[in-house]
Design a protein around this motif. Structure first.
Motif, short mmCIF file in Angstrom:
data_model
loop_
_atom_site.label_atom_id
_atom_site.label_comp_id
_atom_site.label_asym_id
_atom_site.label_seq_id
_atom_site.Cartn_x
_atom_site.Cartn_y
_atom_site.Cartn_z
N GLU A 170 -5.09 -3.79 -1.52
CA GLU A 170 -3.82 -3.66 -2.23
C GLU A 170 -3.81 -2.36 -3.03
N GLN A 171 -2.73 -1.60 -2.93
CA GLN A 171 -2.51 -0.34 -3.64
C GLN A 171 -3.38 0.82 -3.14
N ASP A 172 -4.13 0.64 -2.04
CA ASP A 172 -4.82 1.77 -1.45
C ASP A 172 -3.79 2.76 -0.93
N LEU A 205 2.82 -0.32 11.72
CA LEU A 205 3.72 0.72 11.25
C LEU A 205 4.22 1.64 12.38
N GLY A 206 3.76 1.39 13.60
CA GLY A 206 4.29 2.12 14.75
C GLY A 206 3.60 3.43 15.08
N TYR A 207 2.41 3.66 14.52
CA TYR A 207 1.69 4.89 14.83
C TYR A 207 0.97 4.77 16.16
N GLN A 208 0.85 5.89 16.86
CA GLN A 208 0.09 5.98 18.10
C GLN A 208 -1.32 6.45 17.72
N PRO A 209 -2.31 5.58 17.76
CA PRO A 209 -3.65 5.92 17.25
C PRO A 209 -4.29 7.15 17.88
N GLU A 210 -3.97 7.47 19.12
CA GLU A 210 -4.62 8.62 19.76
C GLU A 210 -4.10 9.95 19.24
N ASP A 211 -3.00 9.94 18.48
CA ASP A 211 -2.37 11.18 18.03
C ASP A 211 -2.52 11.45 16.53
N ILE A 212 -3.33 10.65 15.83
CA ILE A 212 -3.35 10.78 14.37
C ILE A 212 -4.77 10.84 13.80
N VAL A 213 -4.82 11.29 12.55
CA VAL A 213 -6.01 11.25 11.72
C VAL A 213 -5.61 10.49 10.47
N VAL A 214 -6.52 9.64 9.96
CA VAL A 214 -6.17 8.80 8.81
C VAL A 214 -7.19 8.99 7.70
N ALA A 215 -6.68 9.13 6.48
CA ALA A 215 -7.53 9.14 5.28
C ALA A 215 -7.11 7.96 4.41
N ARG A 216 -8.10 7.24 3.92
CA ARG A 216 -7.86 6.15 2.97
C ARG A 216 -8.40 6.60 1.63
N ILE A 244 0.86 -1.19 0.00
CA ILE A 244 0.00 0.00 0.00
C ILE A 244 0.89 1.24 0.00
N LEU A 245 0.28 2.39 -0.20
CA LEU A 245 0.99 3.66 -0.09
C LEU A 245 0.65 4.29 1.25
N VAL A 246 1.67 4.72 1.98
CA VAL A 246 1.46 5.43 3.23
C VAL A 246 2.23 6.74 3.13
N ASN A 247 1.48 7.83 3.15
CA ASN A 247 2.07 9.17 2.99
C ASN A 247 2.97 9.23 1.76
N GLU A 256 4.60 6.83 0.19
CA GLU A 256 5.66 5.83 0.08
C GLU A 256 5.07 4.43 0.10
N GLN A 257 5.58 3.57 -0.78
CA GLN A 257 5.10 2.19 -0.80
C GLN A 257 5.65 1.42 0.39
N VAL A 258 4.75 0.71 1.06
CA VAL A 258 5.15 -0.14 2.18
C VAL A 258 4.42 -1.47 2.07
N ASP A 259 5.03 -2.51 2.62
CA ASP A 259 4.41 -3.83 2.68
C ASP A 259 3.88 -4.03 4.09
N VAL A 260 2.65 -4.50 4.17
CA VAL A 260 2.03 -4.78 5.47
C VAL A 260 1.48 -6.20 5.47
N ASP A 261 1.28 -6.74 6.67
CA ASP A 261 0.86 -8.13 6.82
C ASP A 261 -0.63 -8.31 7.02
N THR A 262 -1.38 -7.22 7.10
CA THR A 262 -2.81 -7.30 7.39
C THR A 262 -3.56 -6.30 6.52
N SER A 263 -4.87 -6.47 6.44
CA SER A 263 -5.70 -5.52 5.69
C SER A 263 -6.56 -4.66 6.60
#
Length: 65
Positions: A52-54, A24-35, A3-6, A8-15
């Motif tokens: 895949e590729q989101d 990826l090591g983010y602290q959920p209480e400190d972030i906002v996420v857009a897909r 997937i792309l994160v900010n 950059e392409q990264v490989d992850v083990d889950t969907s």
């Protein structure tokens, strides 16, 4: 899965969005996420499936002045 994160392409083990953020090591209480440019409310992270590729944009609050 790749997937792309900010821009950059990264490989992850889950969907599952919350699991991806933890992997990826983010602290959920400190972030906002857009897909694919759509903000996902924190209450929906457990149910959000990333394909895949989101693109994730992870934004952290900036403190200070």
């Amino acid at each position: 899965m790749r997937i792309l994160v900010n821009g950059e392409q990264v490989d992850v083990d889950t969907s599952n969005l919350r699991e991806i953020l933890v992997e990826l090591g983010y602290q959920p209480e400190d972030i906002v996420v857009a897909r694919n440019l759509e903000v996902i409310p924190r209450a929906q992270w457990d149910d959000c499936i990333v394909d895949e590729q989101d693109s994730l944009d992870v934004l952290a609050a900036m403190f200070g002045g």
